[in-house]
Every structure is written in C-alpha cells, then in structure tokens.
Design a protein around this motif. Structure first.
Motif, PDB file in Angstrom:
ATOM      1  N   GLY A 171      -2.533  -0.707  -0.650  1.00 55.35           N
ATOM      2  CA  GLY A 171      -1.822   0.541  -0.870  1.00 55.35           C
ATOM      3  C   GLY A 171      -2.009   1.590   0.198  1.00 55.35           C
ATOM      4  N   LEU A 172      -3.191   1.642   0.820  1.00 57.54           N
ATOM      5  CA  LEU A 172      -3.484   2.702   1.775  1.00 57.54           C
ATOM      6  C   LEU A 172      -3.424   2.224   3.222  1.00 57.54           C
ATOM      7  CD1 LEU A 172      -6.438   4.475  -0.086  1.00 57.54           C
ATOM      8  CD2 LEU A 172      -4.011   5.085  -0.083  1.00 57.54           C
ATOM      9  N   ALA A 173      -4.153   1.175   3.544  1.00 58.42           N
ATOM     10  CA  ALA A 173      -4.251   0.749   4.940  1.00 58.42           C
ATOM     11  C   ALA A 173      -2.970   0.113   5.457  1.00 58.42           C
ATOM     12  CB  ALA A 173      -5.421  -0.225   5.094  1.00 58.42           C
ATOM     13  N   TYR A 174      -2.286  -0.678   4.625  1.00 60.25           N
ATOM     14  CA  TYR A 174      -1.180  -1.480   5.141  1.00 60.25           C
ATOM     15  C   TYR A 174       0.179  -1.182   4.496  1.00 60.25           C
ATOM     16  CZ  TYR A 174      -5.102  -3.930   7.170  1.00 60.25           C
ATOM     17  OH  TYR A 174      -6.245  -4.218   7.873  1.00 60.25           O
ATOM     18  N   GLY A 175       0.258  -0.151   3.668  1.00 60.11           N
ATOM     19  CA  GLY A 175       1.539   0.372   3.215  1.00 60.11           C
ATOM     20  C   GLY A 175       2.327  -0.504   2.264  1.00 60.11           C
ATOM     21  N   HIS A 176       1.639  -1.277   1.427  1.00 61.04           N
ATOM     22  CA  HIS A 176       2.322  -2.093   0.430  1.00 61.04           C
ATOM     23  C   HIS A 176       2.317  -1.397  -0.927  1.00 61.04           C
ATOM     24  CE1 HIS A 176       2.429  -5.413   3.249  1.00 61.04           C
ATOM     25  NE2 HIS A 176       1.120  -5.331   3.422  1.00 61.04           N
TER      26      HIS A 176
END
Length: 314
Positions: A171-176
């Motif tokens: 959710g935070l690092a890779y925008g999924h």
C-alpha cells in the motif's frame, strides 16, 4: 391521492477503489445506497467477476477443470493468457499456493518473478492472493509487490497478524491496493481498517475481504455481517467501514462436502462438476445481491452465469 414512495437518504458513501492500469482497469464501490436499491440513490459501479488461477498445476481441482487447462496450467503466464482470451473475466486472481510452507514452499523471490511475468503478459487487472499462512504471506507479498510495481494490483490479503508488513509494502512503498481480511465480524473488520489507516494506507486504497462461506455453511451470518457493515457505512457515515468488498468465493465453495464427494460415494447428489458449479454460483450470486463489489470464481460456467446475473440486475 397519488402514491409517493419514500426514499432512504443515506449520509455516507462507499469509496471507489481502482484496480489495474490502462483500458481494462476498473473501479469497485461508489454506492450511496444498499446494493441495487436504485430507487434510493446512486448504486455505484457494477459488481466485477474474476477468475482464479494458481502458480502450480491444480492437482486438487476437479477433472474437467484440469482437462480444460491441461495445456496451459503448468505455466501461470500461459494460463493467465488463456483465461483472458478465452473466458473474458473482469480480472484474474493469481493465487500462490506453491509458496505454502507445508507444500512446495516456493521462495518469495521466485513468486515475484512469476507475478511479474503474469502481469506483463496480460491486460486485465491482477489480484494476488497468498498461501493463507500469515507469516509466509508477509514475506511473499513484500517481494511480489516490488516485482509488480506500477501495475496497481490488489493484494489479498492483509490480516491483523501481518498488516504492517503487507500494508507498508503493497500500500505504501509500491502503490498497490490492499485487501483487509477479517473473519465475518463487523468489529474485526473495522479494527483492521483503522489499523491500516494508522499505518498510513489511505482508506481509498483498501478493499475489504470480510470472509466467506459456502451457502448452507453459516452463510446467513455472513449476509447479516455485510448488511451491518453497509448500514453503518451508509447510515452512520462510518468512514472506517466505507471500503468496497471483494469476496474470494472459489476459495470456500470447492472445499465443502457437496463439491468434493465422489459420485460413487453419494450417487443421490448427482454429477460432481454440476454440484460444484451450483454451489459456486449460488454463493456468488447471494453475496453480490447483498453487497459484495467483486467475487472470485473458479469454473468458466460460474463466470458466465454470474456475469449474466450482474448485467441483468445492475
């Protein structure tokens, strides 16, 4: 005196969550009323139906499905391409059973390579499911989320045991998008959503997996839980419950006795494949009717039936 129908005016609205990239991306959620109550307000986006595939050959699946996929199921990439071209679901769910520590125990790095190859080979949005082992899934999703960066996948699912790792990575690092998995309880669902929010994951990036059961297996409790969640989200404007719901129907319905019993052991139940389809269709249709925004199925006939169903009632 002319009849004037009363209208329930809700204060809240379900968030819209977008999954995928490009022209095949879709949104779920957006309702300002209970499911299909178009006489009360905006019904949001139509329900979506996805197909389950595995990272390994489906040895435990029924014979007809193994026969259908026999030429492609040894390669998740070829399997995904076949499903996209021949069956036409709204999305594909890649389930990493091969990473199960009690099975092949594939490494997170290997699974990341598989997921990257699959997502780059198809145009449909990809939902990624793990092993059900919370510790392994945390490690697995961390690597897989990095491998499919930029494709806006949905990860099923973060639990109370591993949400920090999965929420931070996917959710935070890779925008999924992140699926928040609880066990058929409004308070547990709310608590996990709050924890994800405190971690920094936006509520608009969360979809709920509140649990599932096959019809006849405590299903009425699942239905009442969905009702309570939606009434709180809409009527009380509870923002911690205003996430759309995705239900992995196939994960449950193909494991109950009605679908696994062999015909020679229960001849009065009829054809094994038809039993499985009936169980899957009845479960998926029921949970959609009460408010699930997306379901995952396994059989192509289930996919076709549920897509026709949603088109007819939307």
């Amino acid at each position: 005196m002319a009849f004037k129908m009363s209208v329930q005016d809700y204060k809240g609205k379900i968030n819209e969550v977008e999954i995928g990239k490009g022209d095949k991306a879709f949104k779920i959620g957006g309702q300002a009323t209970m499911a299909f109550y178009d006489f009360d307000g905006e019904t949001g986006n139509s329900p979506k139906v996805g197909m389950e595939i595995l990272d390994v050959f489906p040895e435990e699946w029924i014979t007809s499905l193994k026969d259908l996929y026999k030429d492609v199921a040894h390669s998740p990439v070829e399997w995904a391409k076949f499903v996209e071209k021949e069956l036409g679901p709204d999305f594909i769910c890649l389930r990493f059973l091969g990473a199960d520590p009690n099975g092949l125990d594939k490494s997170p790095e290997e699974c990341g390579e598989i997921a990257k190859a699959v997502v780059e080979a198809i145009h449909l949005p990809l939902v990624i499911a793990g092993t059900g082992n919370h510790d392994k899934d945390a490690k697995l999703f961390e690597k897989v989320a990095a491998a499919v960066e930029g494709h806006n996948c949905l990860f099923l699912a973060a639990t109370e045991d591993n949400y920090k790792t999965i929420g931070a990575a996917a959710g935070l690092a890779y925008g999924h998008k992140v699926g928040a998995e609880s066990s058929v309880d409004i308070n547990l669902a709310k608590q996990l959503n709050v924890l994800m929010g405190q971690l920094g994951v936006k509520y608009e990036d969360i979809a709920m997996n509140i649990g599932c059961s096959a019809v006849g297996y405590g299903f009425e409790y699942l239905i009442s839980t969905v009702d309570r969640i939606r009434l709180a989200a809409l009527g009380q404007n509870d923002k911690t419950l205003q996430m759309p719901i995705m239900t992995p129907v196939s994960f449950e319905t193909w494991n109950v006795k009605e679908t696994v019993a062999e015909e020679e052991d229960a001849p009065e139940w009829g054809d094994k494949e038809e039993r499985g389809i009936a169980m899957e269709v009845s479960t998926a249709a029921s949970i959609i009717a009460v408010g699930s925004d997306a379901v995952i199925v396994r059989h192509p006939k289930s996919l076709a039936t549920i897509k026709n169903f949603t088109e007819a009632i939307a």
